[in-house]
Design a protein around this motif. Structure first.
Motif, PDB file in Angstrom:
ATOM      1  N   ARG A   1     -28.442 -41.054   6.173  1.00  0.00           N
ATOM      2  CA  ARG A   1     -28.252 -40.230   4.975  1.00  0.00           C
ATOM      3  C   ARG A   1     -27.060 -40.697   4.160  1.00  0.00           C
ATOM      4  N   TYR A   2     -26.030 -41.222   4.843  1.00  0.00           N
ATOM      5  CA  TYR A   2     -24.887 -41.779   4.117  1.00  0.00           C
ATOM      6  C   TYR A   2     -25.330 -42.951   3.234  1.00  0.00           C
ATOM      7  N   LEU A   3     -26.147 -43.829   3.804  1.00  0.00           N
ATOM      8  CA  LEU A   3     -26.634 -44.960   3.017  1.00  0.00           C
ATOM      9  C   LEU A   3     -27.497 -44.490   1.855  1.00  0.00           C
ATOM     10  N   ALA A   4     -28.328 -43.478   2.092  1.00  0.00           N
ATOM     11  CA  ALA A   4     -29.255 -43.023   1.050  1.00  0.00           C
ATOM     12  C   ALA A   4     -28.541 -42.294  -0.076  1.00  0.00           C
ATOM     13  N   LEU A   5     -27.525 -41.476   0.254  1.00  0.00           N
ATOM     14  CA  LEU A   5     -26.895 -40.621  -0.752  1.00  0.00           C
ATOM     15  C   LEU A   5     -25.611 -41.204  -1.315  1.00  0.00           C
TER      16      LEU A   5
ATOM     17  N   ARG B   1     -18.039 -36.724  -0.366  1.00  0.00           N
ATOM     18  CA  ARG B   1     -17.147 -37.234  -1.412  1.00  0.00           C
ATOM     19  C   ARG B   1     -17.944 -37.929  -2.510  1.00  0.00           C
ATOM     20  N   ALA B   2     -18.963 -38.694  -2.130  1.00  0.00           N
ATOM     21  CA  ALA B   2     -19.779 -39.377  -3.126  1.00  0.00           C
ATOM     22  C   ALA B   2     -20.584 -38.382  -3.954  1.00  0.00           C
ATOM     23  N   LEU B   3     -21.109 -37.352  -3.305  1.00  0.00           N
ATOM     24  CA  LEU B   3     -21.889 -36.369  -4.046  1.00  0.00           C
ATOM     25  C   LEU B   3     -21.018 -35.499  -4.940  1.00  0.00           C
ATOM     26  N   ALA B   4     -19.785 -35.220  -4.483  1.00  0.00           N
ATOM     27  CA  ALA B   4     -18.889 -34.407  -5.308  1.00  0.00           C
ATOM     28  C   ALA B   4     -18.511 -35.111  -6.592  1.00  0.00           C
TER      29      ALA B   4
ATOM     30  N   ARG C   1     -27.090 -28.851  -3.974  1.00  0.00           N
ATOM     31  CA  ARG C   1     -27.915 -28.507  -2.807  1.00  0.00           C
ATOM     32  C   ARG C   1     -27.750 -29.535  -1.696  1.00  0.00           C
ATOM     33  N   ALA C   2     -27.651 -30.811  -2.062  1.00  0.00           N
ATOM     34  CA  ALA C   2     -27.449 -31.848  -1.059  1.00  0.00           C
ATOM     35  C   ALA C   2     -26.098 -31.694  -0.382  1.00  0.00           C
ATOM     36  N   ARG C   3     -25.054 -31.307  -1.143  1.00  0.00           N
ATOM     37  CA  ARG C   3     -23.747 -31.093  -0.534  1.00  0.00           C
ATOM     38  C   ARG C   3     -23.780 -29.930   0.444  1.00  0.00           C
ATOM     39  N   ARG C   4     -24.423 -28.842   0.060  1.00  0.00           N
ATOM     40  CA  ARG C   4     -24.500 -27.685   0.962  1.00  0.00           C
ATOM     41  C   ARG C   4     -25.274 -28.021   2.230  1.00  0.00           C
ATOM     42  N   LEU C   5     -26.346 -28.766   2.065  1.00  0.00           N
ATOM     43  CA  LEU C   5     -27.155 -29.135   3.232  1.00  0.00           C
ATOM     44  C   LEU C   5     -26.387 -30.075   4.156  1.00  0.00           C
TER      45      LEU C   5
ATOM     46  N   GLY D   1     -34.455 -45.729  -2.136  1.00  0.00           N
ATOM     47  CA  GLY D   1     -33.348 -46.266  -2.871  1.00  0.00           C
ATOM     48  C   GLY D   1     -32.750 -45.301  -3.865  1.00  0.00           C
ATOM     49  N   THR D   2     -33.181 -44.076  -3.931  1.00  0.00           N
ATOM     50  CA  THR D   2     -32.656 -43.096  -4.868  1.00  0.00           C
ATOM     51  C   THR D   2     -32.092 -41.921  -4.125  1.00  0.00           C
ATOM     52  N   ARG D   3     -31.164 -41.236  -4.794  1.00  0.00           N
ATOM     53  CA  ARG D   3     -30.557 -40.073  -4.173  1.00  0.00           C
ATOM     54  C   ARG D   3     -31.507 -38.891  -4.214  1.00  0.00           C
ATOM     55  N   SER D   4     -31.452 -38.120  -3.149  1.00  0.00           N
ATOM     56  CA  SER D   4     -32.286 -36.935  -3.072  1.00  0.00           C
ATOM     57  C   SER D   4     -31.655 -35.971  -2.103  1.00  0.00           C
TER      58      SER D   4
END
Length: 388
Positions: A178-182, A273-276, A284-288, A381-384
């Motif tokens: 998930r780190y690589l994906a997001l 940190r990347a999502l923030a 939603r991804a940060r909360r999850l 290859g995209t964030r989700s």
């Protein structure tokens, strides 16, 4: 000169002696048989106190252990004989069907992305853990009476710890994916493939098997003296505690729990940190991600912290009831197998859609989900915010 003589001879005059040297026995060496430094919590006579309810082998039968009454009362108390089987029962009742359904749907998915391979292995580990719990549940519910024999005792203990730590190691592998994906979506195109996913899964299973192997190599079922109870792993000879079980469980806690939790912490912290940095777009991804990390720490940290304290040997009177607290925490760790399906699978709208389609169409969930719009999943290859 007089003070120098008193300083040199004072310890011997008081009957203390030097470390490792014999000293003259004194009147204070003799104590009642049931006395102990902790008021009855100490180990059997003839050795220092060690936790995990160490017993003294009977002089007439090496398969019989003698426990002090205080330790016997802790071992047979309601947390071990009532709370633990209730937690195991909850893990079986919820975890088995939830993980079986998740594994069925994930295995039938076509095409199958690398993340699905990791989640399939996680669901399999949680499912196997649930299948290993019924013998332990029956054992605790019957008041610590193991009826299945020594070989089954060893297999049960090794399966319990092996599948639990396999699940935790696979959680660390999923967190890296998930780190690589997001956090590294461009690099994920090159790295997130089937070879990496297969390698992470194989490494997790091999490491878990290696950590659990020592649990199957020593005798662990003993009858408690003066009773009809045969305990499985919960009371062990005191000499084996220090020589064998302490290093085995120290490696299990450090390599099987602390290292994966540290990897999860680093991966999820970098992901958050990347999502923030993208503001509210990936809220939603940060909360999850935070929920995944918090659940792993909450379920696994207490039992493994107690396990390390349990074998740290801090002194003769420090951790008398520690093992009685460790057993409910160990059962609590097994409840993570109930949470994983809902945190990793059912939280995804796409996965819920597949489950409904699978249940509606019957035995071919992959075909049913494809017919219902299975191509809506995100690319690697995209964030989700989806975990699939």
């Amino acid at each position: 000169m007089r003070w120098l003589l008193l300083l040199l001879l004072g310890p011997r005059a008081l009957g203390l002696g030097l470390a490792g040297s014999p000293r003259t026995p004194s009147l204070y060496d003799e104590a009642p048989e049931d006395s102990s430094p902790a008021g009855g919590d100490g180990g059997p006579r003839g050795g220092p106190f060690q936790r995990s309810f160490p017993g003294q082998r009977s002089a007439n039968d090496s398969g019989v252990l003698e426990l002090p009454e205080r330790q016997r009362a802790l071992l047979l108390g309601w947390p071990v004989t009532r709370l633990v089987p209730a937690l195991y029962g909850l893990a079986v009742a919820v975890g088995l069907p939830a993980n079986a359904l998740a594994l069925w749907v994930l295995a039938a998915r076509r095409p199958r992305p690398p993340s699905a391979l990791l989640l399939m292995n996680l669901a399999a580990a949680d499912l196997l853990l649930g299948l290993a719990l019924p013998p332990r549940l029956a054992y605790h519910a019957r008041g610590l009476r193991w009826p299945f024999g020594e070989a089954a005792c060893r297999l049960s203990v090794a399966a319990l710890y092996g599948h639990m730590y396999a699940s935790l190691l696979l959680l660390a592998a999923v967190s890296l994916d998930r780190y690589l994906a997001l956090a590294r979506p461009l690099r994920a195109r090159a790295l997130r493939g089937r070879p990496l996913a297969a390698g992470l899964c194989a490494a997790a299973w091999v490491a878990a098997a290696a950590l659990a192997l020592p649990l199957a190599l020593q005798r662990q079922s003993f009858r408690l003296a003066g009773s009809d109870r045969t305990v499985c792993h919960d009371a062990l000879p005191g000499d084996a505690q220090a020589a064998y079980w302490r290093p085995a469980f120290a490696c299990l806690a450090l390599l099987g729990c602390c290292a994966p939790l540290l990897a999860m912490l680093l991966c999820h912290a970098a992901t958050l940190r990347a999502l923030a940095a993208d503001g509210a777009r990936y809220g939603r991804a940060r909360r999850l991600t935070a929920l995944v990390l918090a659940s792993a720490v909450a379920f696994f940290a207490p039992s493994n912290a107690l396990l390390l304290l349990h074998y740290s040997d801090p002194g003769p009177d420090a951790w008398g009831p520690l093992y009685a607290a460790y057993l409910p925490c160990l059962a609590l760790s097994c409840l993570n197998s109930c949470v994983d399906p809902f945190v990793y699978y059912y939280v995804s709208a796409e996965f819920r859609h597949r489950v409904r389609a699978a249940l509606r169409w019957g035995a071919r969930p992959g075909v049913a989900a494809s017919a219902a719009g299975a191509d809506s999943g995100p690319s690697s290859g995209t964030r989700s915010s989806s975990l699939l």
